[in-house]
Design a protein around this motif. Sequence first.
Motif, short mmCIF file in Angstrom:
data_model
loop_
_atom_site.label_atom_id
_atom_site.label_comp_id
_atom_site.label_asym_id
_atom_site.label_seq_id
_atom_site.Cartn_x
_atom_site.Cartn_y
_atom_site.Cartn_z
N SER A 1 0.83 -1.21 0.00
CA SER A 1 0.00 0.00 0.00
C SER A 1 0.86 1.25 0.00
O SER A 1 0.56 2.24 -0.68
CB SER A 1 -0.93 0.00 1.22
N THR B 1 -4.68 -5.14 12.71
CA THR B 1 -6.04 -5.66 12.84
C THR B 1 -6.33 -6.10 14.28
O THR B 1 -5.41 -6.35 15.07
CB THR B 1 -6.35 -6.84 11.90
N ALA C 1 -11.05 -7.97 4.13
CA ALA C 1 -10.75 -6.56 4.41
C ALA C 1 -9.63 -6.04 3.51
O ALA C 1 -9.71 -4.93 2.97
CB ALA C 1 -10.38 -6.39 5.88
N LEU C 2 -8.58 -6.85 3.36
CA LEU C 2 -7.47 -6.44 2.50
C LEU C 2 -7.90 -6.36 1.04
O LEU C 2 -7.47 -5.47 0.30
CB LEU C 2 -6.30 -7.41 2.66
N GLN D 1 -10.90 -5.65 -0.05
CA GLN D 1 -11.70 -4.44 -0.20
C GLN D 1 -10.80 -3.21 -0.29
O GLN D 1 -11.01 -2.32 -1.13
CB GLN D 1 -12.66 -4.30 1.00
N SER D 2 -9.79 -3.15 0.55
CA SER D 2 -8.85 -2.02 0.52
C SER D 2 -8.09 -1.98 -0.79
O SER D 2 -7.85 -0.91 -1.36
CB SER D 2 -7.87 -2.13 1.69
N VAL E 1 -10.32 -0.78 -3.78
CA VAL E 1 -10.58 0.66 -3.66
C VAL E 1 -9.33 1.46 -4.04
O VAL E 1 -9.42 2.51 -4.69
CB VAL E 1 -11.03 1.02 -2.23
N ALA E 2 -8.16 0.95 -3.66
CA ALA E 2 -6.90 1.64 -3.95
C ALA E 2 -6.44 1.43 -5.40
O ALA E 2 -5.45 2.02 -5.82
CB ALA E 2 -5.81 1.17 -3.00
#
Length: 395
Positions: free
Chosen positions: A165, A238, A341-342, A344-345, A348-349
């Motif tokens: 990220s 987390t 969760a990762l 989804q992130s 989006v990124a």
Amino acid sequence: MDVLAGFLILLITAKILGELVAYAGYPSLIGEVIAGILLGPSVFNLVAITPIIQFCSTLGVILLLFITGVEINQKIFRSVWGRMIVTGLAAAVIPFVIGYALGTFFALPPGESTFIAIVFMLTSIGVSAQTLIEERQLNTDIGMTIVGGAVVCAICGIIIFAILSSVKNEGSLLGQYTLFLPLIIAVFFILVIATIGKRLFRFIYDRTQAVHNHTLTYTVVFLIACISAYFSQSLGLTVVVGAFFAGITLNTRIHEDHEIHDSLHNMAFGILITLFFANVGLLMNIPYSDLFAPITLIVIVVAILAKVIGGFLGSYPFFKNRAHSFIVGIGMIPRGDLTLALAQSAIVAGIISQQIYTATVLLVLVTVLLTPLFLKIGLTHLKNDTTSPDVTGTG
């Protein structure tokens, strides 16, 4: 649908299906996940994910990992820590390499290949932990190796994703402490909670116990689990990491008070953990056109095999028994809420495409449903084998 009505329908359905599956002799979480799938957008679309359901789901995973830490036998845990680290690293590094190679084979961009490698690296602690607890096999060499290895995999995956990220945002590793900062944070947090946190949590617990008010003690225990999870999440690790290690710090204290111990179990497994696994099912919303895409099927199959291979090779030098090591490999298979969760992130990124996101979500679904079945079958086989002394502990 009304928010409260949706909440009640989800809980009731998940509880009924969970109990039916448990009555049939399999882990209840399978029925709970299926309930979420049936009620969610994948099938009937009756219940939407609301902030209330999401919040209760978060509390559920916090208590599941906290209780896992509480239930761990400290002596066994300390005696196999080397095995847990080696197995965890093997179950992280080997799948990571295989995942990156697979992404390269499909000519995906480096960032997307790295994300696939991270997904291959991750292991859901909660799925295997609940199965081990239900089968009363947590405090065995195999159980400890699976849980400890899963923690190592989760931390490794979080660190690599943080690096990915940062590179996406900054464009380069140069001039930044991107490579080392996530690792330093993870090591620092675990050391602090294992030393200062342990003394502080036990001091607070003992002072509260002196009041002889079990309601107050229960509240304090719940707050310790949540506060530790909050700080863990704030540092990018987390909630599962903080909750797990907080449970270990209060392990002996809670076991000495059966009322607190039983209250935690009743609240967690009675309601909140049920909602957590039902919410995993709700999160599934896969376009039918993507279900049988070649890359999706290949990612799922290779991800499962990579974990079994990594867990097997990492634990075999310690067990010297192929059956035991194979069970460890199975226990390392599941991906769960952290993977979602990762993913989804990442989407989006702009790190991954919709196709890789779909493959990731399906991987979570398949592994959450199949791992408890395979793990139960394997553990049952070993328990019936009189030559298998590693499966004689209790959860």
